[in-house]
Motif scaffolding. Structure first.
Motif, PDB file in Angstrom:
ATOM      1  N   LEU A   1       0.810  -1.317  -0.067  1.00 55.04           N
ATOM      2  CA  LEU A   1       0.106  -0.061   0.073  1.00 55.04           C
ATOM      3  C   LEU A   1       0.911   1.431   0.104  1.00 55.04           C
ATOM      4  CD1 LEU A   1      -2.867  -1.087   2.462  1.00 55.04           C
ATOM      5  CD2 LEU A   1      -2.845  -0.974   0.157  1.00 55.04           C
ATOM      6  N   TRP A   2       1.996   1.260   0.757  1.00 53.46           N
ATOM      7  CA  TRP A   2       3.006   2.443   0.674  1.00 53.46           C
ATOM      8  C   TRP A   2       3.343   3.009  -0.606  1.00 53.46           C
ATOM      9  CZ3 TRP A   2       7.379   2.785  -1.717  1.00 53.46           C
ATOM     10  CH2 TRP A   2       8.224   1.667  -2.003  1.00 53.46           C
ATOM     11  N   ALA A   3       3.361   1.893  -1.561  1.00 51.87           N
ATOM     12  CA  ALA A   3       3.765   2.337  -2.967  1.00 51.87           C
ATOM     13  C   ALA A   3       2.835   3.389  -3.742  1.00 51.87           C
ATOM     14  CB  ALA A   3       3.851   1.211  -3.798  1.00 51.87           C
ATOM     15  N   PHE A   4       1.528   3.152  -3.349  1.00 50.21           N
ATOM     16  CA  PHE A   4       0.457   3.998  -3.988  1.00 50.21           C
ATOM     17  C   PHE A   4       0.647   5.315  -3.600  1.00 50.21           C
ATOM     18  CE2 PHE A   4      -1.554  -0.103  -4.331  1.00 50.21           C
ATOM     19  CZ  PHE A   4      -2.855   0.152  -4.818  1.00 50.21           C
ATOM     20  N   LEU A   5       1.258   5.561  -2.386  1.00 53.09           N
ATOM     21  CA  LEU A   5       1.535   7.049  -1.866  1.00 53.09           C
ATOM     22  C   LEU A   5       2.455   7.772  -2.610  1.00 53.09           C
ATOM     23  CD1 LEU A   5       1.349   5.894   1.981  1.00 53.09           C
ATOM     24  CD2 LEU A   5      -0.342   6.940   0.423  1.00 53.09           C
ATOM     25  N   ILE A   6       3.496   6.963  -3.204  1.00 49.40           N
ATOM     26  CA  ILE A   6       4.509   7.921  -3.928  1.00 49.40           C
ATOM     27  C   ILE A   6       4.019   8.711  -4.946  1.00 49.40           C
ATOM     28  CG2 ILE A   6       6.753   7.679  -5.221  1.00 49.40           C
ATOM     29  CD1 ILE A   6       7.071   4.882  -3.990  1.00 49.40           C
ATOM     30  N   GLY A   7       3.307   8.144  -6.125  1.00 48.83           N
ATOM     31  CA  GLY A   7       2.759   8.957  -7.032  1.00 48.83           C
ATOM     32  C   GLY A   7       1.590   9.850  -6.420  1.00 48.83           C
ATOM     33  N   SER A   8       1.011   9.264  -5.542  1.00 49.00           N
ATOM     34  CA  SER A   8      -0.001  10.273  -5.048  1.00 49.00           C
ATOM     35  C   SER A   8       0.355  11.584  -4.612  1.00 49.00           C
ATOM     36  CB  SER A   8      -1.195   9.455  -4.190  1.00 49.00           C
ATOM     37  OG  SER A   8      -1.689   8.510  -4.693  1.00 49.00           O
ATOM     38  N   PHE A   9       1.439  11.507  -3.899  1.00 49.98           N
ATOM     39  CA  PHE A   9       1.981  12.475  -3.058  1.00 49.98           C
ATOM     40  C   PHE A   9       2.396  13.769  -4.156  1.00 49.98           C
ATOM     41  CE2 PHE A   9       5.486  15.098  -1.290  1.00 49.98           C
ATOM     42  CZ  PHE A   9       4.938  15.230   0.095  1.00 49.98           C
ATOM     43  N   ILE A  10       2.745  13.180  -5.463  1.00 53.86           N
ATOM     44  CA  ILE A  10       3.306  14.413  -6.265  1.00 53.86           C
ATOM     45  C   ILE A  10       2.090  14.797  -6.787  1.00 53.86           C
ATOM     46  CG2 ILE A  10       4.632  14.946  -8.371  1.00 53.86           C
ATOM     47  CD1 ILE A  10       6.428  14.585  -5.835  1.00 53.86           C
ATOM     48  N   ALA A  11       1.127  13.954  -7.065  1.00 57.19           N
ATOM     49  CA  ALA A  11      -0.127  14.524  -7.879  1.00 57.19           C
ATOM     50  C   ALA A  11      -0.788  15.386  -7.162  1.00 57.19           C
ATOM     51  CB  ALA A  11      -0.840  13.117  -8.350  1.00 57.19           C
ATOM     52  N   ASN A  12      -1.061  15.132  -5.683  1.00 50.42           N
ATOM     53  CA  ASN A  12      -1.877  15.826  -4.836  1.00 50.42           C
ATOM     54  C   ASN A  12      -1.180  17.298  -4.679  1.00 50.42           C
ATOM     55  OD1 ASN A  12      -4.155  14.308  -4.400  1.00 50.42           O
ATOM     56  ND2 ASN A  12      -3.041  13.067  -3.013  1.00 50.42           N
ATOM     57  N   PHE A  13      -0.025  17.113  -4.773  1.00 52.22           N
ATOM     58  CA  PHE A  13       0.933  18.604  -4.667  1.00 52.22           C
ATOM     59  C   PHE A  13       0.448  19.319  -5.729  1.00 52.22           C
ATOM     60  CE2 PHE A  13       4.719  21.221  -5.548  1.00 52.22           C
ATOM     61  CZ  PHE A  13       4.832  21.809  -4.573  1.00 52.22           C
ATOM     62  N   GLY A  14       0.530  18.831  -6.917  1.00 50.32           N
ATOM     63  CA  GLY A  14       0.270  19.509  -8.140  1.00 50.32           C
ATOM     64  C   GLY A  14      -1.536  20.047  -8.269  1.00 50.32           C
ATOM     65  N   ILE A  15      -2.182  19.079  -7.710  1.00 54.79           N
ATOM     66  CA  ILE A  15      -3.735  19.423  -7.718  1.00 54.79           C
ATOM     67  C   ILE A  15      -4.012  20.765  -6.362  1.00 54.79           C
ATOM     68  CG2 ILE A  15      -5.981  18.496  -6.943  1.00 54.79           C
ATOM     69  CD1 ILE A  15      -5.251  15.892  -7.959  1.00 54.79           C
ATOM     70  N   GLY A  16      -3.275  20.591  -5.634  1.00 51.40           N
ATOM     71  CA  GLY A  16      -3.172  21.631  -4.450  1.00 51.40           C
ATOM     72  C   GLY A  16      -3.033  23.006  -5.084  1.00 51.40           C
ATOM     73  N   ILE A  17      -1.961  23.065  -6.058  1.00 54.43           N
ATOM     74  CA  ILE A  17      -1.594  24.325  -6.645  1.00 54.43           C
ATOM     75  C   ILE A  17      -2.775  24.883  -7.592  1.00 54.43           C
ATOM     76  CG2 ILE A  17      -0.089  25.225  -8.485  1.00 54.43           C
ATOM     77  CD1 ILE A  17       2.089  23.517  -7.259  1.00 54.43           C
ATOM     78  N   ALA A  18      -3.249  23.699  -8.272  1.00 50.78           N
ATOM     79  CA  ALA A  18      -4.477  24.025  -9.396  1.00 50.78           C
ATOM     80  C   ALA A  18      -5.522  24.772  -8.514  1.00 50.78           C
ATOM     81  CB  ALA A  18      -4.656  22.761 -10.139  1.00 50.78           C
ATOM     82  N   MET A  19      -5.839  23.911  -7.655  1.00 45.83           N
ATOM     83  CA  MET A  19      -7.208  24.365  -6.962  1.00 45.83           C
ATOM     84  C   MET A  19      -7.215  25.929  -6.102  1.00 45.83           C
ATOM     85  SD  MET A  19      -9.499  22.128  -7.365  1.00 45.83           S
ATOM     86  CE  MET A  19      -8.718  21.822  -8.957  1.00 45.83           C
ATOM     87  N   ALA A  20      -5.991  26.100  -5.712  1.00 42.02           N
ATOM     88  CA  ALA A  20      -5.406  27.575  -5.140  1.00 42.02           C
ATOM     89  C   ALA A  20      -5.610  28.562  -6.343  1.00 42.02           C
ATOM     90  CB  ALA A  20      -4.061  27.547  -4.481  1.00 42.02           C
ATOM     91  N   ILE A  21      -5.264  28.341  -7.342  1.00 38.65           N
ATOM     92  CA  ILE A  21      -5.334  29.203  -8.629  1.00 38.65           C
ATOM     93  C   ILE A  21      -6.444  29.179  -9.485  1.00 38.65           C
ATOM     94  CG2 ILE A  21      -2.664  29.167  -8.551  1.00 38.65           C
ATOM     95  CD1 ILE A  21      -2.920  27.654 -11.207  1.00 38.65           C
ATOM     96  N   LEU A  22      -7.309  28.313  -9.188  1.00 40.98           N
ATOM     97  CA  LEU A  22      -8.367  28.204 -10.018  1.00 40.98           C
ATOM     98  C   LEU A  22      -9.032  29.341 -10.198  1.00 40.98           C
ATOM     99  CD1 LEU A  22      -9.661  25.828 -12.084  1.00 40.98           C
ATOM    100  CD2 LEU A  22     -11.103  25.281 -10.278  1.00 40.98           C
ATOM    101  N   PRO A  23      -9.603  29.961  -8.864  1.00 38.30           N
ATOM    102  CA  PRO A  23     -10.304  31.352  -9.164  1.00 38.30           C
ATOM    103  C   PRO A  23      -9.631  32.245 -10.056  1.00 38.30           C
ATOM    104  CG  PRO A  23     -10.448  30.365  -6.793  1.00 38.30           C
ATOM    105  CD  PRO A  23      -9.297  29.871  -7.571  1.00 38.30           C
ATOM    106  N   SER A  24      -8.309  32.482  -9.916  1.00 40.03           N
ATOM    107  CA  SER A  24      -7.611  33.264 -10.612  1.00 40.03           C
ATOM    108  C   SER A  24      -7.499  33.101 -12.279  1.00 40.03           C
ATOM    109  CB  SER A  24      -6.348  33.623  -9.984  1.00 40.03           C
ATOM    110  OG  SER A  24      -5.366  34.600 -10.904  1.00 40.03           O
ATOM    111  N   PHE A  25      -7.445  31.795 -12.529  1.00 35.49           N
ATOM    112  CA  PHE A  25      -7.459  31.365 -13.750  1.00 35.49           C
ATOM    113  C   PHE A  25      -8.826  31.616 -14.435  1.00 35.49           C
ATOM    114  CE2 PHE A  25      -8.025  27.394 -16.793  1.00 35.49           C
ATOM    115  CZ  PHE A  25      -6.954  28.148 -17.873  1.00 35.49           C
ATOM    116  N   SER A  26      -9.816  31.126 -13.556  1.00 38.42           N
ATOM    117  CA  SER A  26     -11.199  31.154 -14.005  1.00 38.42           C
ATOM    118  C   SER A  26     -11.587  32.826 -14.435  1.00 38.42           C
ATOM    119  CB  SER A  26     -12.108  30.738 -13.141  1.00 38.42           C
ATOM    120  OG  SER A  26     -11.985  29.379 -12.662  1.00 38.42           O
ATOM    121  N   ALA A  27     -11.355  33.751 -13.449  1.00 40.47           N
ATOM    122  CA  ALA A  27     -11.314  35.092 -13.835  1.00 40.47           C
ATOM    123  C   ALA A  27     -10.567  35.843 -15.117  1.00 40.47           C
ATOM    124  CB  ALA A  27     -10.720  35.844 -12.583  1.00 40.47           C
TER     125      ALA A  27
END
Length: 428
Positions: free
Chosen positions: A225-251
């Protein structure tokens, strides 16, 4: 739909989830846009995203409680608490004392309460459904989650423009109260709940808590199960950035309405993928994950590059179809192979460890948006999804995982205790 007709407990759980998701959808859009509108900067949305996501990263702390507390009681209390807390915003507005600071305090508290509610709903599923019904049940749960988002993310953007974000908080309070009523009608048997008939010392209680917490980490990190976490960690880092800037990008391509449209596209794609989740279960999970995450990454990046009011939502939605399908598939698999009395702590550890990068990404995204255009930043985040596919391709055991029906505890090298008896199924 037969599950909803034939199983009254599942119907009540489904309706409760449906209604509380309505409140969550409206609340999230209203909150993020209100913060952006009051602060006039992507930095504040990044900070808000960080505060909302931080409790998700700490969900592992809730696991031992979820495994010990009564499911029905937990669900009802969490909804009532959110019902009360959400009213702070309109009351502060009524007395002309509403500030960004108040919103940034209330938001993470409500988000923390949600980290008890959603895992408890997941824990309830194996107790009211048969093993062969779990993937279908998770698909319907995803429908409740994403289907509601499709309607209310878009409508919330419009309603914010028409009646204002503050008014929508009153609606949220009602939805949480109604959800509490549905959860109150649940009748759940077979819970592995330890009733404490004698008073336990504080020292003993704390010791038991950390023992349970340690067991959750041990199960995850001593298995595949730990191996699942490796890719998910990086992916969620990117998703966190995306959700933060989504209002600005949408505007930059349409305003608050476009913000609602993009969130709706995300939900629509996830919903479609969730509905497909039960169909793709017959294929090899390892190969399927690699293909799905690669397609999702490509659509996401192109969606940002075109920056079109029409094409961007379509491509962004398509990016979430394969992601939604894989998520439902994984949920059904974990519920079928992990004992229910351990499910809360194991799922909480998995969720927290994979999502811990998300609030960090959100905070960083708010800062980077002041230095880099939101379009370019949004495009870069698509690479995070590709990273999951790369990890699965390079890891031989993940790459060779069989179809969902053929996956058992031995597929993940799992070892755990079940009701006091050591149960190990480990393949070297």
């Amino acid at each position: 739909m037969n599950l909803l007709k034939q199983n009254m407990n599942f119907l009540m759980l489904f309706l409760g989830r449906l209604v509380t998701n309505i409140g969550d959808s409206i609340y999230y859009v209203a909150s993020m846009w209100l913060v952006y509108d009051l602060g006039k900067s992507a930095f504040y949305t990044g900070l808000a995203g960080f505060l909302i996501l931080l409790p998700k990263a700490l969900q592992f702390l809730t696991g031992p409680f979820i495994d010990k507390w009564r499911i029905k009681r937990t669900l009802v209390i969490t909804q009532l608490l959110q019902c009360i807390l959400i009213l702070i915003i309109p009351i502060a507005y009524l007395y002309d004392v509403l500030t960004i600071q108040i919103i940034l305090i209330v938001m993470p508290i409500i988000a923390f309460i949600e980290e008890f509610a959603y895992p408890t709903q997941t824990k309830a599923l194996p107790l009211i459904l048969k093993k062969e019904e779990l993937i279908k049940g998770n698909s319907l749960f995803a429908f409740a989650y994403q289907g509601v988002d499709i309607v209310f993310n878009a409508s919330a953007g419009i309603l914010v423009a028409l009646v204002g974000a503050v008014t929508l908080y009153l609606v949220d309070s009602v939805t949480f109260a109604v959800a509490a009523l549905f959860f109150g009608l649940l009748k759940i048997s077979g819970e592995s709940v330890v009733e404490q008939k004698e008073k336990t010392s504080v020292k003993s209680a704390v010791g038991n808590y950390f023992a349970d917490l340690s067991e959750g980490f041990s199960i995850v990190f001593k298995s595949l199960l730990w191996a699942f976490l490796i890719g998910s960690f990086i992916a969620n880092f990117g998703i966190g950035i995306a959700m933060a800037i989504l209002p600005s990008f949408s505007a930059s391509i349409g305003g608050v309405e476009m913000y609602g449209v993009l969130l709706t596209a995300l939900s629509a794609g996830s919903l479609l993928g969730a509905l497909l989740g039960s169909l793709v279960g017959k294929y090899r999970v390892g190969l399927l994950a690699i293909i799905c995450f690669t397609i999702g990454s490509g659509c996401w990046t192109i969606a940002a590059m075109v920056a079109s009011p029409i094409l961007t939502p379509v491509l962004f939605g398509l990016a979430w179809v394969p992601i939604g399908a894989i998520n439902v598939l994984f949920s059904g698999i974990s519920q079928s192979i992990i004992p229910n009395h351990l499910l809360g702590r194991v799922n909480s550890v998995m969720y927290s460890m994979s999502i811990i990068a998300m609030p960090i990404g959100s905070l960083l995204g708010g800062y980077l948006a002041t230095r880099i255009s939101s379009q370019n930043l949004f495009a870069y985040t698509g690479a995070g999804i590709l990273f999951i596919a790369i990890v699965w391709f390079l890891h031989p055991k993940l790459r060779k995982l069989p179809s969902a029906g053929n996956i058992g505890v031995e597929s993940f090298n799992l070892s755990f205790k079940e009701e006091g008896i050591q149960r190990s199924k480990v393949v070297g």
